[in-house]
Write a protein that holds these residues in place. Structure first.
Motif, PDB file in Angstrom:
ATOM      1  N   PHE A 229       0.819  -1.203   0.000  1.00  0.00           N
ATOM      2  CA  PHE A 229       0.000   0.000   0.000  1.00  0.00           C
ATOM      3  C   PHE A 229       0.861   1.265   0.000  1.00  0.00           C
ATOM      4  N   VAL A 230       1.974   1.261   0.738  1.00  0.00           N
ATOM      5  CA  VAL A 230       2.844   2.437   0.737  1.00  0.00           C
ATOM      6  C   VAL A 230       3.347   2.717  -0.677  1.00  0.00           C
ATOM      7  N   ASP A 231       3.703   1.679  -1.418  1.00  0.00           N
ATOM      8  CA  ASP A 231       4.148   1.854  -2.797  1.00  0.00           C
ATOM      9  C   ASP A 231       3.055   2.459  -3.667  1.00  0.00           C
ATOM     10  N   LEU A 232       1.788   2.271  -3.273  1.00  0.00           N
ATOM     11  CA  LEU A 232       0.656   2.833  -4.013  1.00  0.00           C
ATOM     12  C   LEU A 232       0.250   4.207  -3.499  1.00  0.00           C
ATOM     13  N   GLY A 233       0.982   4.707  -2.490  1.00  0.00           N
ATOM     14  CA  GLY A 233       0.734   6.059  -2.016  1.00  0.00           C
ATOM     15  C   GLY A 233      -0.010   6.167  -0.710  1.00  0.00           C
ATOM     16  N   ALA A 234      -0.469   5.055  -0.134  1.00  0.00           N
ATOM     17  CA  ALA A 234      -1.214   5.105   1.126  1.00  0.00           C
ATOM     18  C   ALA A 234      -0.256   5.179   2.307  1.00  0.00           C
ATOM     19  N   THR A 235      -0.623   5.981   3.312  1.00  0.00           N
ATOM     20  CA  THR A 235       0.207   6.082   4.516  1.00  0.00           C
ATOM     21  C   THR A 235      -0.597   5.991   5.803  1.00  0.00           C
ATOM     22  N   LEU A 236      -1.919   5.958   5.709  1.00  0.00           N
ATOM     23  CA  LEU A 236      -2.760   5.833   6.896  1.00  0.00           C
ATOM     24  C   LEU A 236      -3.502   4.501   6.820  1.00  0.00           C
ATOM     25  N   PHE A 237      -3.280   3.641   7.829  1.00  0.00           N
ATOM     26  CA  PHE A 237      -3.787   2.277   7.826  1.00  0.00           C
ATOM     27  C   PHE A 237      -4.729   2.097   9.010  1.00  0.00           C
ATOM     28  N   THR A 238      -5.968   1.697   8.724  1.00  0.00           N
ATOM     29  CA  THR A 238      -6.988   1.621   9.763  1.00  0.00           C
ATOM     30  C   THR A 238      -7.410   0.183  10.029  1.00  0.00           C
ATOM     31  N   VAL A 239      -7.330  -0.196  11.295  1.00  0.00           N
ATOM     32  CA  VAL A 239      -7.778  -1.502  11.778  1.00  0.00           C
ATOM     33  C   VAL A 239      -9.137  -1.320  12.438  1.00  0.00           C
ATOM     34  N   GLY A 240     -10.118  -2.116  12.029  1.00  0.00           N
ATOM     35  CA  GLY A 240     -11.445  -2.029  12.621  1.00  0.00           C
ATOM     36  C   GLY A 240     -11.679  -3.125  13.640  1.00  0.00           C
ATOM     37  N   VAL A 241     -12.281  -2.756  14.781  1.00  0.00           N
ATOM     38  CA  VAL A 241     -12.663  -3.757  15.782  1.00  0.00           C
ATOM     39  C   VAL A 241     -14.080  -3.461  16.258  1.00  0.00           C
ATOM     40  N   SER A 242     -14.794  -4.538  16.616  1.00  0.00           N
ATOM     41  CA  SER A 242     -16.175  -4.449  17.069  1.00  0.00           C
ATOM     42  C   SER A 242     -16.309  -5.124  18.427  1.00  0.00           C
ATOM     43  N   GLY A 243     -17.407  -4.788  19.142  1.00  0.00           N
ATOM     44  CA  GLY A 243     -17.704  -5.457  20.392  1.00  0.00           C
ATOM     45  C   GLY A 243     -18.309  -6.830  20.139  1.00  0.00           C
ATOM     46  N   PRO A 244     -18.544  -7.614  21.209  1.00  0.00           N
ATOM     47  CA  PRO A 244     -18.409  -7.231  22.611  1.00  0.00           C
ATOM     48  C   PRO A 244     -16.960  -7.254  23.119  1.00  0.00           C
ATOM     49  N   ASP A 245     -16.109  -8.040  22.478  1.00  0.00           N
ATOM     50  CA  ASP A 245     -14.700  -8.086  22.866  1.00  0.00           C
ATOM     51  C   ASP A 245     -13.886  -7.347  21.814  1.00  0.00           C
ATOM     52  N   HIS A 246     -13.034  -6.461  22.232  1.00  0.00           N
ATOM     53  CA  HIS A 246     -12.216  -5.692  21.312  1.00  0.00           C
ATOM     54  C   HIS A 246     -10.827  -6.326  21.238  1.00  0.00           C
ATOM     55  N   ASP A 247     -10.641  -7.147  20.230  1.00  0.00           N
ATOM     56  CA  ASP A 247      -9.365  -7.832  20.039  1.00  0.00           C
ATOM     57  C   ASP A 247      -8.402  -6.871  19.347  1.00  0.00           C
ATOM     58  N   LEU A 248      -7.388  -6.415  20.059  1.00  0.00           N
ATOM     59  CA  LEU A 248      -6.438  -5.440  19.513  1.00  0.00           C
ATOM     60  C   LEU A 248      -5.153  -6.091  19.012  1.00  0.00           C
ATOM     61  N   SER A 249      -5.179  -7.399  18.797  1.00  0.00           N
ATOM     62  CA  SER A 249      -3.952  -8.073  18.368  1.00  0.00           C
ATOM     63  C   SER A 249      -3.490  -7.586  16.995  1.00  0.00           C
ATOM     64  N   GLN A 250      -4.424  -7.399  16.059  1.00  0.00           N
ATOM     65  CA  GLN A 250      -4.023  -6.887  14.746  1.00  0.00           C
ATOM     66  C   GLN A 250      -3.525  -5.455  14.854  1.00  0.00           C
ATOM     67  N   LEU A 251      -4.150  -4.663  15.704  1.00  0.00           N
ATOM     68  CA  LEU A 251      -3.683  -3.296  15.901  1.00  0.00           C
ATOM     69  C   LEU A 251      -2.246  -3.298  16.415  1.00  0.00           C
ATOM     70  N   ARG A 252      -1.943  -4.157  17.362  1.00  0.00           N
ATOM     71  CA  ARG A 252      -0.570  -4.250  17.882  1.00  0.00           C
ATOM     72  C   ARG A 252       0.409  -4.609  16.767  1.00  0.00           C
ATOM     73  N   ASP A 253       0.006  -5.551  15.917  1.00  0.00           N
ATOM     74  CA  ASP A 253       0.884  -5.958  14.817  1.00  0.00           C
ATOM     75  C   ASP A 253       1.164  -4.791  13.876  1.00  0.00           C
ATOM     76  N   TRP A 254       0.130  -4.009  13.575  1.00  0.00           N
ATOM     77  CA  TRP A 254       0.320  -2.876  12.663  1.00  0.00           C
ATOM     78  C   TRP A 254       1.156  -1.781  13.308  1.00  0.00           C
ATOM     79  N   ILE A 255       0.998  -1.549  14.591  1.00  0.00           N
ATOM     80  CA  ILE A 255       1.832  -0.556  15.270  1.00  0.00           C
ATOM     81  C   ILE A 255       3.296  -1.008  15.281  1.00  0.00           C
ATOM     82  N   THR A 256       3.525  -2.291  15.531  1.00  0.00           N
ATOM     83  CA  THR A 256       4.883  -2.830  15.505  1.00  0.00           C
ATOM     84  C   THR A 256       5.500  -2.655  14.127  1.00  0.00           C
TER      85      THR A 256
END
Length: 263
Positions: A229-256
């Protein structure tokens, strides 16, 4: 223009009580996310259609007080639900509460149940986009005269990929374009956006490109999908999470990935 890669969380305001949402906001900010979004609907978009759900802008005002570092906003506000001058006043107020961290995400609207249940005229995709085109200069004007003014020039994020109308509005008004496009479609949309920018005399590099990368069917790992995506010009990457449990594992991976990414 070389932009830093940024990671956002779209914390979908559905199927969780507010205490859980508030705790997830705190956790995401502590993890180092750059932006936290919600969305502007009145009913869940997935799962139980009558499940728990909260209103967008009152939530954003609470986030303005709760957070201290992250930017935040709606992905995206529905233009149909509020008078444009009132929306500008709301945005200015929330921006002031947060000391200048609001992003004004906006789109033309699409979820028919919201309209039917709350008494708004649904119209057509074309009429809703025409209404957005009329609203955006009104919002800009109100923000320019309101007292006190916003803390900063509030960034406008426009969501959508309609090639004739939406991308023309992006070219004219947006600081951020949320494309809703995958890696196969984004190059064509970006080329059309560049044409609209040329028509209005604007450099397309002024517009940050945002994409959704998790929670909407994207399953590739950050070190695979991110550079593509960066090669295509994108620089803002959004991870979506929903309830009832908010699994932030993918968010952690993207921040890393963000923290270790080198162009």
């Amino acid at each position: 223009m070389v932009r830093d890669v940024r990671i956002a969380l779209q914390l979908q305001p559905q199927h969780a009580d507010y205490r859980r949402i508030r705790d997830t906001v705190a956790e995401a900010e502590q993890l180092g996310v750059d932006i936290i979004f919600n969305w502007d609907h009145f009913y869940p978009l997935s799962g139980d259609p009558d499940g728990l759900h909260y209103e967008c802008w009152t939530m954003l005002a609470a986030w303005a007080e709760q957070t201290s570092r992250v930017e935040f906003g709606a992905l995206v506000t529905c233009n149909s639900y509020r008078n444009p001058d009132l929306l500008a006043d709301m945005a200015r107020t929330v921006d002031n509460i947060s000391d200048g961290r609001l992003i004004l995400g906006i789109g033309s609207g699409w979820f028919e149940k919201d309209y039917q249940e709350y008494g708004y005229e649904f119209g057509t995709p074309g009429s809703r986009l025409d209404a957005l085109a009329e609203a955006l200069p009104r919002i800009e004007r109100r923000l320019s005269v309101i007292n006190p003014p916003p803390v900063r020039k509030i960034p406008f994020l426009i969501g959508g990929g309609g090639e004739k109308k939406t991308l023309r509005l992006v070219a004219k008004y947006a600081d951020i374009w949320h494309s809703f496009a995958d890696a196969e479609v984004l190059p064509r949309k970006s080329a059309i956006l560049a044409e609209h920018c040329a028509a209005v005399g604007r450099d397309p590099a002024e517009i940050e490109i945002s994409v959704s990368v998790a929670g909407r069917g994207q399953s590739a790992k950050p070190d695979e999908l991110g550079p593509q995506f960066v090669d295509l010009g994108a620089t803002l990457f959004t991870v979506g999470v929903s309830g009832p449990d908010h699994d932030l594992s993918q968010l952690r991976d993207w921040i890393t990935w963000r923290d270790g990414f080198k162009r």
